[in-house]
Design a protein around this motif. Structure first.
Motif, PDB file in Angstrom:
ATOM      1  N   UNK A   1      29.853  27.214  75.295  1.00  5.85           N
ATOM      2  CA  UNK A   1      30.727  26.402  74.449  1.00  5.85           C
ATOM      3  C   UNK A   1      30.030  26.167  73.111  1.00  5.85           C
ATOM      4  N   UNK A   2      30.768  26.399  72.026  1.00 10.92           N
ATOM      5  CA  UNK A   2      30.291  26.074  70.686  1.00 10.92           C
ATOM      6  C   UNK A   2      31.286  25.123  70.028  1.00 10.92           C
ATOM      7  N   UNK A   3      30.755  24.212  69.257  1.00 10.55           N
ATOM      8  CA  UNK A   3      31.578  23.413  68.350  1.00 10.55           C
ATOM      9  C   UNK A   3      31.194  23.848  66.938  1.00 10.55           C
ATOM     10  N   UNK A   4      32.149  24.423  66.220  1.00 10.00           N
ATOM     11  CA  UNK A   4      31.899  25.016  64.915  1.00 10.00           C
ATOM     12  C   UNK A   4      32.686  24.251  63.865  1.00 10.00           C
ATOM     13  N   UNK A   5      32.002  23.879  62.807  1.00 11.81           N
ATOM     14  CA  UNK A   5      32.652  23.143  61.730  1.00 11.81           C
ATOM     15  C   UNK A   5      33.685  24.028  61.045  1.00 11.81           C
ATOM     16  N   UNK A   6      34.540  23.385  60.265  1.00 10.97           N
ATOM     17  CA  UNK A   6      35.604  24.122  59.588  1.00 10.97           C
ATOM     18  C   UNK A   6      35.057  25.156  58.624  1.00 10.97           C
ATOM     19  N   UNK A   7      33.819  24.940  58.134  1.00 11.33           N
ATOM     20  CA  UNK A   7      33.223  25.898  57.208  1.00 11.33           C
ATOM     21  C   UNK A   7      32.486  27.025  57.912  1.00 11.33           C
ATOM     22  N   UNK A   8      32.496  27.030  59.265  1.00  9.66           N
ATOM     23  CA  UNK A   8      31.879  28.106  60.013  1.00  9.66           C
ATOM     24  C   UNK A   8      30.476  27.821  60.486  1.00  9.66           C
ATOM     25  N   UNK A   9      29.928  26.640  60.200  1.00 12.40           N
ATOM     26  CA  UNK A   9      28.588  26.292  60.653  1.00 12.40           C
ATOM     27  C   UNK A   9      28.652  25.736  62.071  1.00 12.40           C
ATOM     28  N   UNK A  10      27.698  26.147  62.908  1.00 11.14           N
ATOM     29  CA  UNK A  10      27.657  25.686  64.291  1.00 11.14           C
ATOM     30  C   UNK A  10      27.149  24.253  64.323  1.00 11.14           C
ATOM     31  N   UNK A  11      27.960  23.357  64.860  1.00 13.84           N
ATOM     32  CA  UNK A  11      27.521  21.967  65.009  1.00 13.84           C
ATOM     33  C   UNK A  11      26.660  21.791  66.251  1.00 13.84           C
ATOM     34  N   UNK A  12      27.170  22.318  67.353  1.00 10.30           N
ATOM     35  CA  UNK A  12      26.444  22.156  68.604  1.00 10.30           C
ATOM     36  C   UNK A  12      26.916  23.207  69.591  1.00 10.30           C
ATOM     37  N   UNK A  13      26.104  23.380  70.637  1.00  6.02           N
ATOM     38  CA  UNK A  13      26.471  24.306  71.702  1.00  6.02           C
ATOM     39  C   UNK A  13      25.668  23.956  72.932  1.00  6.02           C
ATOM     40  N   UNK A  14      26.068  24.436  74.069  1.00  2.00           N
ATOM     41  CA  UNK A  14      25.305  24.200  75.284  1.00  2.00           C
ATOM     42  C   UNK A  14      24.267  25.306  75.461  1.00  2.00           C
ATOM     43  N   UNK A  15      23.482  25.214  76.555  1.00  5.29           N
ATOM     44  CA  UNK A  15      22.394  26.162  76.752  1.00  5.29           C
ATOM     45  C   UNK A  15      22.902  27.595  76.906  1.00  5.29           C
ATOM     46  N   UNK A  16      24.006  27.793  77.655  1.00  3.35           N
ATOM     47  CA  UNK A  16      24.555  29.140  77.846  1.00  3.35           C
ATOM     48  C   UNK A  16      24.945  29.756  76.507  1.00  3.35           C
ATOM     49  N   UNK A  17      25.526  28.944  75.623  1.00  6.83           N
ATOM     50  CA  UNK A  17      25.899  29.443  74.301  1.00  6.83           C
ATOM     51  C   UNK A  17      24.670  29.804  73.481  1.00  6.83           C
ATOM     52  N   UNK A  18      23.587  28.986  73.610  1.00  5.97           N
ATOM     53  CA  UNK A  18      22.368  29.285  72.882  1.00  5.97           C
ATOM     54  C   UNK A  18      21.783  30.627  73.269  1.00  5.97           C
ATOM     55  N   UNK A  19      21.853  30.960  74.557  1.00  2.00           N
ATOM     56  CA  UNK A  19      21.338  32.256  75.002  1.00  2.00           C
ATOM     57  C   UNK A  19      22.159  33.414  74.431  1.00  2.00           C
TER      58      UNK A  19
END
Length: 487
Positions: free
Chosen positions: A89-107
């Motif tokens: 899971x990623x949460x991406x800002x409207x400008x395309x920058x990644x706000x946060x993600x879980x460990x699986x997304x980081x991998x």
């Protein structure tokens, strides 16, 4: 409620509460705003730190403010469950920058991404302004990507399905995007294996269908062969004694004409005979045109016998061509291909004699190891097709050569020819260039199988309105078969 909606609702609420409570000191709103901005940048810079701070804040709240413990403990459980999810899971800002993600997304984010004709990092392939803008307009996007690790000696490729949804604020604008990815490598490999299996089954079905069609054609030809052989046998008996009787009759007539000639000479040399009788004999000679009969009657009988010999030869060729059971026989023999061609020409001559002039150009060929009746079937199909390709009147050239240890039989016609697309399909079962009702589309397919069985090949040269040339190449010694002499 779907996973995306749960995550979106939680993070949206959690971000608002967390940044407000932790970043706004009492009595200094401006400074608090700057600290809140710094906190957001810290969250964007390191999601691992964000999850740690979130858990620490929840623990601190549990100690300093007992009344807040249930809420923050729930948040901590949510964060832990969110981080332990197998899906990314990623949460991406409207400008395309990644706000946060879980460990699986980081991998997954550390791997190289490939999709939609692009290859690179996740930011270079997925988080593109035009793609996010399209998602904002459509409200949803689902795509598949291949991920690989270029840093290892043996790159591991993974396939993921990625779903992107926008999260709208109260004013209807996009606050952020939620990206949900699931590893579908196993499903992809299972689907690929199923697809490959379907291809194999389709090929097996086509081969089975072709074999069935050829079996039906072979059974039909065997039935026709049995019938033709029986008819040929029945015709051969009366033809045999008619031929013999004509020979005997010619002998008798020749003797009688010789006797009459002797009588005529005797009468001419004896002047004492009754003039009345001589006059009657002369009258009968003139009436029956005896002089013409003397020369024409032997010729007539000779021509009749020649015709009977031709019929006998056709019956013999028909019997040899369609001998019962020989089409499916596995008895390989050394045979003369020229004899087979001539027998087949006699069978199809009625199809060709009014439409084409047949030119033979036979070379010196050795006897080859083959199934003669099956090769005769091939010659029959090629000659009939050549005749059907000629609209009014044309020419068919039959030539044989010995080329590089192979026997080549070439059948060329001056018919309407074929296009490249048609040439690519002529050996497919049920494909025909003839009008509806004029062909089954099995002749060339069966011929191709017969030549392949002989370890040979068929080559085709053709162009529209320029005729066609079929070349059959056969080895002199077919490998792996035993030979019987074809006497």
């Amino acid at each position: 409620m779907s996973l995306n909606n749960v995550v979106t609702a939680f993070l949206a609420d959690d971000f608002r509460q967390r940044t407000t409570r932790s970043a706004l000191p009492a009595g200094n709103p401006g400074s608090g705003g700057r600290e809140a901005g710094a906190e957001r940048r810290n969250l964007t810079a390191s999601i691992a730190g964000a999850w740690a701070r979130g858990a620490s804040m929840a623990q601190d709240k549990a100690v300093s403010d007992p009344s807040a413990t249930p809420v923050d403990t729930t948040v901590q459980c949510r964060l832990r469950a969110f981080d332990e999810m197998a899906d990314a899971i990623w949460i991406v800002a409207a400008d395309g920058c990644v706000r946060c993600h879980n460990l699986a997304a980081g991998q997954l984010q550390e791997l190289r991404w490939c999709g939609a004709g692009r290859f690179g990092s996740m930011e270079e392939v997925v988080l593109l302004p035009e793609l996010l803008a399209r998602v904002g307009e459509c409200g949803h996007d689902v795509s598949e990507y291949s991920l690989s690790d270029d840093q290892t000696q043996t790159p591991v490729t993974r396939n993921i399905g990625l779903e992107i949804r926008p999260h709208l604020g109260a004013d209807g604008s996009i606050e952020h995007y939620v990206l949900h990815a699931r590893d579908v490598s196993e499903e992809w490999w299972r689907e690929q294996a199923l697809h490959d299996r379907n291809i194999e089954l389709e090929r097996a079905y086509q081969k089975l269908k072709e074999a069935q069609n050829q079996l039906l054609q072979s059974e039909k030809m065997a039935s026709i062969g049995q019938l033709a052989a029986g008819v040929a046998h029945e015709i051969n008996n009366p033809i045999g004694y008619v031929h013999s009787n004509l020979g005997t009759l010619l002998t008798y007539v020749t003797a009688l004409l010789a006797l009459l000639d002797n009588y005529d000479r005797l009468v001419g040399s004896n002047p004492d005979l009754d003039p009345v009788i001589l006059a009657q004999i002369d009258e009968q000679k003139r009436h029956f045109d005896f002089e013409f009969l003397q020369t024409d009657l032997p010729q007539l009988l000779a021509e009749s016998r020649e015709g009977i010999e031709r019929v006998k030869k056709i019956v013999h060729d028909l019997r040899d061509f369609s001998r019962a059971g020989e089409l499916d026989s596995n008895d390989w023999v050394l045979a003369d291909l020229h004899q087979g061609l001539e027998s087949t020409l006699n069978i199809v001559w009625n199809e060709l004699k009014y439409k084409a002039e047949v030119i033979r150009d036979y070379g010196d060929l050795p006897r080859i190891r083959c199934l003669p009746s099956q090769l005769n079937q091939v010659f029959l199909n090629l000659l009939v097709n050549a005749g059907h390709a000629i609209a009014e009147h044309g020419r068919i050239d039959i030539s044989t050569r010995l080329l590089d240890g192979e026997v080549c039989i070439s059948i060329k016609d001056t018919g309407r020819g074929m296009s490249k697309e048609q040439i690519g399909r002529i050996f497919d079962p049920f494909f025909t260039t003839k009008p509806v009702g004029k062909g089954t589309g099995l002749g060339l397919s069966l011929s191709y199988s017969i030549i392949s069985k002989h370890h040979g090949r068929i080559e085709v040269d053709s162009a529209p309105e320029q005729g066609s040339t079929f070349r059959v190449f056969l080895p002199i010694e077919a490998p792996g078969v035993e030979v019987e002499e074809n006497l």
